[in-house]
Design an enzyme around this catalytic site. Structure first.
Site, PDB file in Angstrom:
ATOM      1  N   PRO A   9       0.780  -1.222   0.000  1.00 10.03           N
ATOM      2  CA  PRO A   9       0.000   0.000   0.000  1.00 10.03           C
ATOM      3  C   PRO A   9       0.821   1.287   0.000  1.00 10.03           C
ATOM      4  O   PRO A   9       1.840   1.389   0.681  1.00 10.03           O
ATOM      5  CB  PRO A   9      -0.839  -0.099   1.279  1.00 10.03           C
ATOM      6  CG  PRO A   9      -0.233  -1.175   2.076  1.00 10.03           C
ATOM      7  CD  PRO A   9       0.463  -2.102   1.131  1.00 10.03           C
ATOM      8  N   ASN A  10       0.339   2.205  -0.786  1.00 10.95           N
ATOM      9  CA  ASN A  10       0.853   3.579  -0.899  1.00 10.95           C
ATOM     10  C   ASN A  10       2.129   3.686  -1.726  1.00 10.95           C
ATOM     11  O   ASN A  10       2.563   4.801  -2.029  1.00 10.95           O
ATOM     12  CB  ASN A  10       1.056   4.232   0.487  1.00 10.95           C
ATOM     13  CG  ASN A  10      -0.242   4.356   1.235  1.00 10.95           C
ATOM     14  OD1 ASN A  10      -1.208   4.877   0.683  1.00 10.95           O
ATOM     15  ND2 ASN A  10      -0.298   3.863   2.454  1.00 10.95           N
ATOM     16  N   ARG A  17       4.140  12.616  -2.198  1.00 10.22           N
ATOM     17  CA  ARG A  17       4.319  13.237  -0.883  1.00 10.22           C
ATOM     18  C   ARG A  17       5.557  12.649  -0.218  1.00 10.22           C
ATOM     19  O   ARG A  17       6.060  11.605  -0.634  1.00 10.22           O
ATOM     20  CB  ARG A  17       3.097  12.984   0.000  1.00 10.22           C
ATOM     21  CG  ARG A  17       1.958  13.964  -0.257  1.00 10.22           C
ATOM     22  CD  ARG A  17       0.848  13.769   0.769  1.00 10.22           C
ATOM     23  NE  ARG A  17       1.369  13.772   2.132  1.00 10.22           N
ATOM     24  CZ  ARG A  17       1.186  12.771   3.012  1.00 10.22           C
ATOM     25  NH1 ARG A  17       0.531  11.693   2.658  1.00 10.22           N
ATOM     26  NH2 ARG A  17       1.691  12.840   4.233  1.00 10.22           N
ATOM     27  N   TYR A  22      11.004   9.330   0.771  1.00  5.11           N
ATOM     28  CA  TYR A  22      10.935   8.317  -0.283  1.00  5.11           C
ATOM     29  C   TYR A  22      11.509   8.767  -1.632  1.00  5.11           C
ATOM     30  O   TYR A  22      11.509   7.978  -2.573  1.00  5.11           O
ATOM     31  CB  TYR A  22       9.478   7.863  -0.466  1.00  5.11           C
ATOM     32  CG  TYR A  22       8.905   7.217   0.784  1.00  5.11           C
ATOM     33  CD1 TYR A  22       9.386   5.991   1.226  1.00  5.11           C
ATOM     34  CD2 TYR A  22       7.909   7.843   1.530  1.00  5.11           C
ATOM     35  CE1 TYR A  22       8.888   5.399   2.379  1.00  5.11           C
ATOM     36  CE2 TYR A  22       7.395   7.259   2.684  1.00  5.11           C
ATOM     37  CZ  TYR A  22       7.896   6.033   3.101  1.00  5.11           C
ATOM     38  OH  TYR A  22       7.405   5.445   4.235  1.00  5.11           O
ATOM     39  N   ASN A  74       7.865  -5.904  -1.105  1.00  4.53           N
ATOM     40  CA  ASN A  74       7.885  -4.768  -0.190  1.00  4.53           C
ATOM     41  C   ASN A  74       6.439  -4.616   0.276  1.00  4.53           C
ATOM     42  O   ASN A  74       5.631  -3.999  -0.413  1.00  4.53           O
ATOM     43  CB  ASN A  74       8.367  -3.498  -0.895  1.00  4.53           C
ATOM     44  CG  ASN A  74       8.404  -2.311   0.061  1.00  4.53           C
ATOM     45  OD1 ASN A  74       7.881  -2.381   1.177  1.00  4.53           O
ATOM     46  ND2 ASN A  74       9.007  -1.216  -0.369  1.00  4.53           N
ATOM     47  N   ALA A  77       3.418  -0.860   4.732  1.00  5.55           N
ATOM     48  CA  ALA A  77       3.025  -0.847   6.158  1.00  5.55           C
ATOM     49  C   ALA A  77       2.609  -2.237   6.656  1.00  5.55           C
ATOM     50  O   ALA A  77       2.743  -2.535   7.852  1.00  5.55           O
ATOM     51  CB  ALA A  77       1.894   0.152   6.384  1.00  5.55           C
ATOM     52  N   GLU A  98      12.857  -9.644   0.914  1.00  3.92           N
ATOM     53  CA  GLU A  98      12.107  -8.486   1.431  1.00  3.92           C
ATOM     54  C   GLU A  98      12.896  -7.221   1.097  1.00  3.92           C
ATOM     55  O   GLU A  98      14.110  -7.173   1.316  1.00  3.92           O
ATOM     56  CB  GLU A  98      11.989  -8.648   2.954  1.00  3.92           C
ATOM     57  CG  GLU A  98      11.353  -7.469   3.673  1.00  3.92           C
ATOM     58  CD  GLU A  98      11.380  -7.651   5.205  1.00  3.92           C
ATOM     59  OE1 GLU A  98      12.147  -8.527   5.714  1.00  3.92           O
ATOM     60  OE2 GLU A  98      10.653  -6.912   5.883  1.00  3.92           O
ATOM     61  N   HIS A 100      12.900  -2.883   1.414  1.00 12.85           N
ATOM     62  CA  HIS A 100      12.327  -1.618   1.884  1.00 12.85           C
ATOM     63  C   HIS A 100      13.172  -0.479   1.344  1.00 12.85           C
ATOM     64  O   HIS A 100      14.414  -0.550   1.398  1.00 12.85           O
ATOM     65  CB  HIS A 100      12.308  -1.551   3.411  1.00 12.85           C
ATOM     66  CG  HIS A 100      11.419  -2.595   3.980  1.00 12.85           C
ATOM     67  ND1 HIS A 100      10.059  -2.528   3.893  1.00 12.85           N
ATOM     68  CD2 HIS A 100      11.707  -3.771   4.580  1.00 12.85           C
ATOM     69  CE1 HIS A 100       9.538  -3.613   4.422  1.00 12.85           C
ATOM     70  NE2 HIS A 100      10.514  -4.381   4.844  1.00 12.85           N
ATOM     71  N   ARG A 107      13.734   4.114  11.798  1.00 14.78           N
ATOM     72  CA  ARG A 107      12.564   4.995  11.719  1.00 14.78           C
ATOM     73  C   ARG A 107      11.687   4.870  12.978  1.00 14.78           C
ATOM     74  O   ARG A 107      12.167   4.485  14.015  1.00 14.78           O
ATOM     75  CB  ARG A 107      11.804   4.691  10.429  1.00 14.78           C
ATOM     76  CG  ARG A 107      12.635   5.011   9.176  1.00 14.78           C
ATOM     77  CD  ARG A 107      11.823   4.889   7.923  1.00 14.78           C
ATOM     78  NE  ARG A 107      10.695   5.809   7.929  1.00 14.78           N
ATOM     79  CZ  ARG A 107       9.689   5.746   7.059  1.00 14.78           C
ATOM     80  NH1 ARG A 107       9.679   4.827   6.113  1.00 14.78           N
ATOM     81  NH2 ARG A 107       8.698   6.614   7.128  1.00 14.78           N
TER      82      ARG A 107
HETATM   83  O1  CA2 Z   1      10.694   1.741   3.337  1.00 13.15           O
HETATM   84  C1  CA2 Z   1       9.798   1.118   2.764  1.00 13.15           C
HETATM   85  O2  CA2 Z   1       9.924   0.655   1.624  1.00 13.15           O
HETATM   86  C2  CA2 Z   1       8.447   0.940   3.444  1.00 13.15           C
HETATM   87  O3  CA2 Z   1       7.984  -0.391   3.192  1.00 13.15           O
HETATM   88  C3  CA2 Z   1       7.525   1.960   2.793  1.00 13.15           C
HETATM   89  C4  CA2 Z   1       6.115   2.043   3.405  1.00 13.15           C
HETATM   90  C5  CA2 Z   1       6.201   2.143   4.938  1.00 13.15           C
HETATM   91  O4  CA2 Z   1       4.906   2.020   5.496  1.00 13.15           O
HETATM   92  C6  CA2 Z   1       7.109   1.069   5.550  1.00 13.15           C
HETATM   93  O5  CA2 Z   1       7.179   1.270   6.947  1.00 13.15           O
HETATM   94  C7  CA2 Z   1       8.498   1.123   4.952  1.00 13.15           C
HETATM   95  C8  CA2 Z   1       5.363   3.236   2.827  1.00 13.15           C
HETATM   96  C9  CA2 Z   1       5.158   3.152   1.328  1.00 13.15           C
HETATM   97  C10 CA2 Z   1       4.970   4.461   0.623  1.00 13.15           C
HETATM   98  O6  CA2 Z   1       4.367   5.459   1.437  1.00 13.15           O
HETATM   99  C11 CA2 Z   1       4.187   6.716   0.931  1.00 13.15           C
HETATM  100  C12 CA2 Z   1       3.705   7.673   1.821  1.00 13.15           C
HETATM  101  C13 CA2 Z   1       3.505   8.950   1.392  1.00 13.15           C
HETATM  102  C14 CA2 Z   1       3.773   9.311   0.078  1.00 13.15           C
HETATM  103  C15 CA2 Z   1       4.241   8.363  -0.787  1.00 13.15           C
HETATM  104  C16 CA2 Z   1       4.449   7.072  -0.372  1.00 13.15           C
END
Ligand code: CA2
Length: 143
Positions: A9-10, A17, A22, A74, A77, A98, A100, A107
């Site tokens: 997700p995301n 953002r 990221y 990946n 969350a 895996e 990230h 973090r």
């Molecule tokens: O570091 C990573 O790759 C994560 O898996 C990315 C996830 C986060 O929840 C994990 O803790 C670590 C988040 C993916 C993307 O989130 C975004 C948030 C805001 C804007 C764009 C992407």
């Protein structure tokens, strides 16, 4: 060699953002890079993304049913709490790597634990998009 790459997700919102965390590149840039690296290594990749836990579980089932040679995941969350994804990965009898983008060990407290790391052949974190290259190299080295 057929590898399924699953993004959670995301990750489809990359570049929109939180670029300080990221980066500025977006999800299409990530897919483009992965395709390029895979082609160089002569690995066939099937790259998927979903914002839904059940979809990710079903992607993993497909990786099992269609005899993929490995999975790069990946879970975003879901990394930190999805026992459904962990259980699905345990069905596989091929290596799982895996990835990230960020170093989750540095973090927020809730991100420091992954419920899948102990069942993965390798975990790559904190290397941005290049983490997916390292994961592909892992499978290349198995060849
Ligand atoms: O570091 C990573 O790759 C994560 O898996 C990315 C996830 C986060 O929840 C994990 O803790 C670590 C988040 C993916 C993307 O989130 C975004 C948030 C805001 C804007 C764009 C992407």
């Amino acid at each position: 060699m057929n590898i399924m790459i699953i993004n959670g997700p995301n990750l489809d919102m990359l570049g929109i953002r939180q670029p300080e965390i990221y980066g500025h590149e977006d999800y299409d840039d990530l897919c483009f890079q992965i395709d390029k690296w895979a082609e160089e290594l002569e690995i066939t990749v099937d790259v998927r993304q979903s914002n839904h836990e059940g979809d990710i579980v079903e992607f993993i089932h497909e990786a099992y049913e269609d005899d993929f040679d490995g999975v790069i995941i990946n879970p975003a969350a879901y990394t930190h709490y999805s026992y459904a994804i962990r259980d699905a990965l345990l069905i596989l009898n091929v290596p799982v790597v895996e990835v990230h983008l960020t170093d989750i060990s540095q973090r927020d407290e809730f991100r420091r634990h992954s419920v899948i790391s102990d069942i993965c052949a390798k975990t790559v974190m904190g290397k941005g998009f290049a983490g997916y290259k390292e994961a592909l190299d892992f499978f290349f080295d198995l060849l």
